[in-house]
Design a protein around this motif. Sequence first.
Motif, mmCIF file in Angstrom:
data_model
loop_
_atom_site.group_PDB
_atom_site.id
_atom_site.type_symbol
_atom_site.label_atom_id
_atom_site.label_comp_id
_atom_site.label_asym_id
_atom_site.label_seq_id
_atom_site.Cartn_x
_atom_site.Cartn_y
_atom_site.Cartn_z
ATOM 1 N N VAL A 58 0.839 -1.202 0.000
ATOM 2 C CA VAL A 58 0.000 0.000 0.000
ATOM 3 C C VAL A 58 0.874 1.252 0.000
ATOM 4 C CG1 VAL A 58 -1.665 1.319 1.369
ATOM 5 C CG2 VAL A 58 -1.997 -1.131 1.040
ATOM 6 N N VAL A 59 1.927 1.240 0.789
ATOM 7 C CA VAL A 59 2.848 2.380 0.827
ATOM 8 C C VAL A 59 3.481 2.606 -0.544
ATOM 9 C CG1 VAL A 59 5.042 3.204 1.784
ATOM 10 C CG2 VAL A 59 3.297 2.255 3.305
ATOM 11 N N VAL A 60 3.922 1.539 -1.188
ATOM 12 C CA VAL A 60 4.542 1.662 -2.509
ATOM 13 C C VAL A 60 3.546 2.242 -3.522
ATOM 14 C CG1 VAL A 60 5.476 0.337 -4.457
ATOM 15 C CG2 VAL A 60 6.295 -0.105 -2.142
ATOM 16 N N LEU A 61 2.309 1.772 -3.495
ATOM 17 C CA LEU A 61 1.305 2.324 -4.405
ATOM 18 C C LEU A 61 1.110 3.813 -4.169
ATOM 19 C CD1 LEU A 61 -1.433 -0.448 -4.576
ATOM 20 C CD2 LEU A 61 -0.115 0.487 -6.479
ATOM 21 N N ASN A 62 1.089 4.213 -2.922
ATOM 22 C CA ASN A 62 0.924 5.643 -2.618
ATOM 23 C C ASN A 62 2.138 6.460 -3.049
ATOM 24 O OD1 ASN A 62 -1.667 6.309 -1.265
ATOM 25 N ND2 ASN A 62 -1.059 4.554 -0.034
ATOM 26 N N LEU A 63 3.315 5.905 -2.869
ATOM 27 C CA LEU A 63 4.530 6.628 -3.284
ATOM 28 C C LEU A 63 4.628 6.729 -4.802
ATOM 29 C CD1 LEU A 63 7.163 5.167 -0.794
ATOM 30 C CD2 LEU A 63 6.129 7.453 -0.782
ATOM 31 N N ALA A 64 3.951 5.809 -5.503
ATOM 32 C CA ALA A 64 3.976 5.820 -6.964
ATOM 33 C C ALA A 64 3.074 6.902 -7.534
ATOM 34 C CB ALA A 64 3.576 4.447 -7.497
ATOM 35 N N GLY A 65 2.426 7.659 -6.658
ATOM 36 C CA GLY A 65 1.626 8.789 -7.129
ATOM 37 C C GLY A 65 0.197 8.441 -7.450
ATOM 38 N N GLY A 66 -0.364 7.526 -6.706
ATOM 39 C CA GLY A 66 -1.734 7.115 -6.982
ATOM 40 C C GLY A 66 -2.791 7.968 -6.333
ATOM 41 N N HIS A 67 -2.460 9.190 -5.966
ATOM 42 C CA HIS A 67 -3.479 10.071 -5.369
ATOM 43 C C HIS A 67 -3.231 11.512 -5.724
ATOM 44 C CE1 HIS A 67 -0.238 9.653 -2.390
ATOM 45 N NE2 HIS A 67 -0.516 10.876 -2.029
#
Length: 107
Positions: free
Chosen positions: A98-107
Amino acid sequence: MAWLLLALAIASEVLATSALKLSNGLTHLGWSIVVAAGYLTSFALLARVLKLHLDMGTAYAVWSGAGTAAIALIGAAFMGETLTALKIGGILLIIAGVVVLNLAGGH
């Protein structure tokens, strides 16, 4: 606002899943109503989050990952389920994803 609604969706889903265990296979009417209301609320809030333009992949990853981790911890704390090192590792991997997805700019 989207993140607050997502947190509420997660809380509703966790409540519903916990009640599912307590409903005894949906044979206990009171807990079965909690299950239905919790899942309905959770999905309605998740739909609202997606309408607010939070990326679907990120929103779903956070919703399902946080819910899964919370249920594993609730099961261990309150329902007599075991929490092994392997389970803890799995929870940590979910959180990392989840952290990686958020760091990938998913928001």
